[in-house]
Structures are given as structure tokens and as C-alpha cells.
Design a protein around this motif. Structure first.
Motif, PDB file in Angstrom:
ATOM      1  N   ASP A  29       0.867  -1.294   0.009  1.00 28.13           N
ATOM      2  CA  ASP A  29       0.000  -0.067   0.181  1.00 28.13           C
ATOM      3  C   ASP A  29       0.898   1.178   0.041  1.00 28.13           C
ATOM      4  OD1 ASP A  29      -2.089  -1.519   0.183  1.00 28.13           O
ATOM      5  OD2 ASP A  29      -2.477  -1.237   2.300  1.00 28.13           O
ATOM      6  N   ASP A  31       0.539   5.781  -1.332  1.00 25.83           N
ATOM      7  CA  ASP A  31      -0.176   6.976  -1.943  1.00 25.83           C
ATOM      8  C   ASP A  31       0.401   7.394  -3.196  1.00 25.83           C
ATOM      9  OD1 ASP A  31      -1.314   7.428   0.585  1.00 25.83           O
ATOM     10  OD2 ASP A  31       0.508   8.412   1.262  1.00 25.83           O
ATOM     11  N   SER A  74      -0.545   9.091  -8.278  1.00 21.39           N
ATOM     12  CA  SER A  74      -0.548   9.598  -6.906  1.00 21.39           C
ATOM     13  C   SER A  74      -1.983  10.165  -6.556  1.00 21.39           C
ATOM     14  CB  SER A  74       0.228  10.854  -7.067  1.00 21.39           C
ATOM     15  OG  SER A  74       0.424  11.569  -5.414  1.00 21.39           O
ATOM     16  N   SER A  75      -2.278   9.654  -5.384  1.00 19.41           N
ATOM     17  CA  SER A  75      -3.485  10.161  -4.393  1.00 19.41           C
ATOM     18  C   SER A  75      -2.704  11.244  -3.721  1.00 19.41           C
ATOM     19  CB  SER A  75      -4.167   9.021  -3.958  1.00 19.41           C
ATOM     20  OG  SER A  75      -3.203   8.272  -3.044  1.00 19.41           O
ATOM     21  N   ASP A  76      -1.727  11.620  -3.515  1.00 22.21           N
ATOM     22  CA  ASP A  76      -1.099  12.536  -2.498  1.00 22.21           C
ATOM     23  C   ASP A  76      -0.983  13.811  -3.346  1.00 22.21           C
ATOM     24  OD1 ASP A  76       0.712  14.231  -1.105  1.00 22.21           O
ATOM     25  OD2 ASP A  76       1.482  12.576  -0.059  1.00 22.21           O
ATOM     26  N   ARG A 105       5.738   1.333  -4.864  1.00 20.43           N
ATOM     27  CA  ARG A 105       4.631   1.959  -4.347  1.00 20.43           C
ATOM     28  C   ARG A 105       4.786   2.521  -2.866  1.00 20.43           C
ATOM     29  NH1 ARG A 105       0.016  -1.114  -5.460  1.00 20.43           N
ATOM     30  NH2 ARG A 105      -0.209  -0.164  -7.359  1.00 20.43           N
ATOM     31  N   LYS A 107       4.503   5.553   0.673  1.00 17.24           N
ATOM     32  CA  LYS A 107       3.774   6.654   1.425  1.00 17.24           C
ATOM     33  C   LYS A 107       4.619   7.858   0.758  1.00 17.24           C
ATOM     34  CE  LYS A 107       3.262   4.134   5.672  1.00 17.24           C
ATOM     35  NZ  LYS A 107       3.527   4.082   6.934  1.00 17.24           N
ATOM     36  N   GLY A 108       3.304   9.102   0.297  1.00 17.37           N
ATOM     37  CA  GLY A 108       3.880  10.529  -0.195  1.00 17.37           C
ATOM     38  C   GLY A 108       4.963  10.875   1.010  1.00 17.37           C
TER      39      GLY A 108
END
Length: 328
Positions: A29, A31, A74-76, A105, A107-108
Motif C-alpha cells: 500500500d 499513496d 498519486s493520490s497525494d 508504491r 507513502k507520500g
């Protein structure tokens, strides 16, 4: 979508790593999804792949504590498609898939946007080793060690941290003393900016609690008796940045350098350094590192070559920086 990755697996107590095809759905997982272009081989990567340091905590896992590439999705809101980014350490190669793959993938919060003057290739020629060297230089500066104060010693000089540290310090005007166990590398070290080269044997054996004052500061990636000897020969109000453990995790020293000479021992944690410290380090690398000198330290390999080179790093047989082209 499938991609190539070097995957570490554990059977009984033995770790093996080989190139496999993976599905993007197998990524952990995060962002931000990154098209990885380059990675690198650090001392910690050698510990991870060999199992010597119990670095990898869950299997199977993609090793590699560094990666640089381009944002694909990116969702960040801080990161947009097409931006060039770098990740150093955090959970990579421990609990999270790392840099030895064509996709990642993360974390931002783990990402740093690369300065305009540093390419993704340069970023991995620097890698955690070079970023750690910059954190160490910043620690010396914070402690008031200026070029006018005297020499700065760099131990493990022909390794990744040492090579970048010498290039940085010499460009900043310091007189650099390089300690190495490989006398054949003297020309290489002087080309990076070392003024003097000494045999590591003069530091790696037992010595007195205090010695002759020789250097105003030091960057040590070796630890153990070497670090104790470095401290014993540091000048009054000097600073020693400790960032490695190649000789060992022990420190057979006394308090005398600290209470009689006001020596400061500054610990360097590159794994969990906060974003502000990372941004400062990368900004200074963009300004203070001679990229031509950096290029002189580089060797390139492909994914399948990583396990062998990682073990060679542990044995102290690798000079400078090793770039991993994850696309080959």
C-alpha cells in the motif's frame, strides 16, 4: 501489469534473491506509484540480502533501501504524475518492498522531489550513502567545525559514504585525511579531494584513551575500535559524526575525550531522519557536490548482479558507488 523485480525469499535460515516477474497488485500500500529507473547498493543492502543484519523482517520482499524514478500515479496532492522523486530508507527493504524493481508504491511522506540539477541517475549515484555523508557534513558544521579549525578525517574512505564525504568536504575547503585499508586506492582518493591518505591499521587496533590531537572533525562509517581511536585523537572541541558499523557495533572507548577535550560525538540516523533534514541534505548536495567527481565513483550493474555485489560490499571489496539499472 507485470514488472521485473529482485525478490528475496527465506527458506529455513537461508535467504536467496532472484529476478522474478511480479504483478502490480503485489505492491504494498501507498499513496504514490513510481516508475523506478535507478537504485543502488549500500552496506545495509548487503546486510539485508545476506541476512547478516536481520534487516528484512517479512518475506518474500523486494530489497533495496533506495530508489529514484518518475511518479506514475498519486493520490497525494503533493506529488503529480511526471515528477522526479527519490526515496532513501524509511521502511524500504525492511517491511516494505524496496528499490530493486521497475515499480514501487510508497507513502507520500517518504518521498523527496529531486532538485532540478540532480537527475534520477545522479540521485542513486548519491543514494543513502551520499545522503548520509551530507547529513554528517551538516553535523560537523552544526558543531562549529570550519576549514580553519583543522583537518577532517574520513574513515572507510573508499566506500560509498567515504567517497562522497571526501568530495563534499574538499569542495567546501576542508583539508581531508582519508583512512583506508586499500593502499591501491590512494590515487582514487586523492582525485576525489583527499590531501593525505593513512592506513586504517593505525586506527583499527587498541590504543590509549587519549592520543595526540590530530583532526578537528571526523566522519566515521566503521565504528568499534576505529571510532574509539578517532575520538581519542580528535582536537579540543572537535566533532565526530558516527554513521556506520563496518568494524562492529561496540565502542571500546572512555569518557576522557568528552570531558577533557569537549569532543562531541554526533550520531547520524539516515533511516528515520525527518523530511526537513532530508530536504536540507538534498538541497546542499545539489549545491555542494561536484557531479563530475561523483561520476568517477560510479559502477553500473543490472538487477541480477545485485546479490553478488551486495556481498562484495560487506567484504569491503567495492569502491565508491554502485548504480543499479533496474530496467536491465
Amino acid at each position: 501489469m507485470t514488472f521485473r523485480a529482485l525478490v528475496a525469499r527465506k527458506s529455513d535460515k537461508t535467504i536467496s534473491a532472484s529476478v522474478e516477474a511480479m504483478e502490480e497488485t503485489e505492491l504494498h500500500d501507498g499513496d504514490v506509484t513510481i516508475a523506478v529507473e535507478w537504485s543502488t547498493v549500500n552496506y545495509k543492502d548487503g546486510l539485508a540480502i545476506s541476512g547478516a543484519g536481520n534487516v528484512i523482517q517479512t518475506f518474500p520482499l523486494i530489497p533495496g533501501i533506495d530508489l529514484a524514478g518518475t511518479v506514475e500515479a498519486s493520490s497525494d496532492p503533493r506529488f503529480a504524475s511526471g515528477e522526479r522523486v527519490v526515496v532513501n530508507s524509511w521502511g524500504l527493504s525492511q517491511t516494505h518492498h524496496g528499490g530493486y524493481a521497475e515499480r514501487a508504491r510508497v507513502k507520500g511522506d517518504w518521498l523527496i522531489k529531486l532538485p532540478d540539477t540532480i537527475s534520477t541517475r545522479h540521485a542513486m549515484a548519491i543514494g543513502t550513502a551520499g545522503y548520509t555523508a551530507m547529513l554528517s557534513v551538516l553535523a560537523l558544521e552544526h558543531g562549529g567545525v570550519t576549514p580553519e579549525r583543522g583537518d577532517v578525517l574520513v574513515t572507510g574512505a573508499s566506500g560509498g559514504v567515504g567517497s562522497v564525504a571526501i568530495a563534499l568536504l574538499s569542495r567546501l575547503g576542508y583539508r581531508v585525511v582519508a583512512s583506508t585499508g586499500r593502499p591501491q586506492e590512494e590515487g582514487y582518493l586523492r582525485a576525489l579531494g583527499a590531501t593525505e591518505v593513512i592506513d586504517r591499521a593505525t586506527l583499527s587496533g587498541p590504543g590509549g584513551p587519549l592520543g595526540k590531537e590530530r583532526w578537528a572533525g571526523a566522519i566515521d562509517s566503521v565504528g568499534s575500535q576505529t571510532l574509539a581511536s578517532v575520538l581519542a585523537q580528535t582536537r579540543c572541541r572537535g566533532v565526530v559524526a558516527a554513521c556506520g558499523l563496518a568494524q562492529g557495533v561496540d565502542l571500546p572507548a572512555t569518557v576522557l575525550p568528552f570531558i577533557l577535550r569537549n569532543v562531541t560525538l554526533a550520531g547520524i540516523d539516515s533511516v528515520n531522519a525527518p523530511p526537513a533534514a532530508r530536504i536540507e541534505a538534498w538541497s546542499r548536495l545539489a549545491r555542494d557536490l561536484d557531479l563530475d567527481k561523483l561520476e568517477s565513483t560510479v559502477t553500473e550493474i543490472g538487477l541480477a548482479d545485485v546479490p553478488e555485489v551486495a556481498l562484495a560490499v560487506l567484504r569491503g571489496e567495492v569502491r565508491g558507488r554502485t548504480l543499479v539499472d533496474v530496467r536491465r
